[in-house]
Scaffold this active site. Structure first.
Site, mmCIF file in Angstrom:
data_model
loop_
_atom_site.group_PDB
_atom_site.id
_atom_site.type_symbol
_atom_site.label_atom_id
_atom_site.label_comp_id
_atom_site.label_asym_id
_atom_site.label_seq_id
_atom_site.Cartn_x
_atom_site.Cartn_y
_atom_site.Cartn_z
ATOM 1 N N LYS A 83 1.077 -1.341 -0.072
ATOM 2 C CA LYS A 83 0.032 0.029 -0.173
ATOM 3 C C LYS A 83 0.833 1.276 0.070
ATOM 4 O O LYS A 83 1.738 1.384 0.861
ATOM 5 C CB LYS A 83 -0.881 0.238 1.350
HETATM 6 C C1 E4P Z 1 -8.280 0.396 3.748
HETATM 7 O O1 E4P Z 1 -7.283 -0.291 3.112
HETATM 8 C C2 E4P Z 1 -8.024 1.179 5.016
HETATM 9 O O2 E4P Z 1 -7.044 0.330 5.756
HETATM 10 C C3 E4P Z 1 -9.300 1.310 5.898
HETATM 11 O O3 E4P Z 1 -10.445 0.828 5.182
HETATM 12 C C4 E4P Z 1 -9.529 2.546 6.417
HETATM 13 O O4 E4P Z 1 -10.636 2.751 7.078
HETATM 14 P P1 E4P Z 1 -11.071 3.585 8.367
HETATM 15 O O5 E4P Z 1 -11.624 4.838 7.647
HETATM 16 O O6 E4P Z 1 -12.090 2.886 8.998
HETATM 17 O O7 E4P Z 1 -9.777 3.814 9.073
#
Ligand code: E4P
Length: 215
Positions: A83
């Site tokens: 990521k």
């Molecule tokens: C996805 O890749 C992210 O890790 C995640 O969905 C972020 O979600 P949040 O806004 O609940 O922290």
């Protein structure tokens, strides 16, 4: 549609994997920090549970550093997806890494313009954060729809991961739009199969079954 779990908790991942519907896992630094355990060990363990893409986030900010960190992450397991946030430096790194065959999940995407740039840099996955958009009064799912249109117009290979999912309706809307993947927190996954009429129906069937003669 593929369903990923948005979690770094091994118990949650094992449980949901046991349901037979899990296609992958996404983590982020916040989810990893909650587990209070060694990062490398945790990611390796997740890779032994789920046979699908496992996203682990690079935290470097300069393109050269991101590339080095991403190569290290990718060397942990063949299913690791790195990521990288959608910044200028992140895009530079994505271009280099995608040419080397490292799968990149472009994260912290909040606009169709960011998604377009990520696709052009060679990202394998694009993660729009729908819940965080809704939180600031924007329509997260509308951003997903616009990104899907762009992918469709130019046949980009990237897949959209609907992220920052807050409730089952986000997942249903994602599926109706034809989004490739939703990454869903454990609590939301549990809510997806719960329905009071199902519980009442089971209770009634079990009661009535007691009245059936069986030999
Ligand atoms: C996805 O890749 C992210 O890790 C995640 O969905 C972020 O979600 P949040 O806004 O609940 O922290």
């Amino acid at each position: 549609m593929k369903i990923f779990i948005d979690s770094a908790n091994v118990q949650q991942i094992e449980e949901v994997n046991g349901w037979g519907i899990l296609d992958g896992v996404t983590t982020n630094p916040t989810l990893i920090a909650k587990e209070q355990t060694d990062f490398g060990t945790l990611v390796r363990q997740i890779c032994t549970i789920v046979n699908g893409p496992i996203s682990a986030e690079a935290i470097s900010m300069k393109a050269g550093d991101i590339v080095v960190e991403a190569r290290e992450l990718a060397s942990i397991h063949k299913n690791i997806v790195v990521k990288i946030p959608v910044t200028e430096e992140g895009l530079r790194a994505t271009k280099t890494l995608s040419k080397e065959g490292v799968s990149i999940n472009t994260t912290l995407v909040f606009s169709p313009a960011q998604a377009l740039l990520a696709c052009k840099a060679g990202a394998r996955y694009i993660s729009p954060f729908v819940g965080r958009l809704d939180d600031v009064g924007s329509d997260g799912m509308d951003v997903v729809a616009q990104i899907l249109d762009i992918l469709d117009n130019y046949q980009f290979d990237a897949e959209v991961i609907v992220a920052s999912v807050r409730h089952p309706i986000h997942v249903v809307e994602a599926a109706r739009m034809g989004a490739h993947i939703a990454t869903v927190p454990y609590e939301v996954l549990k809510k997806m199969f719960k329905h009071p009429l199902t519980d009442l129906g089971i209770e009634k069937f079990l009661q009535d079954w007691q009245k059936v003669a069986r030999h």
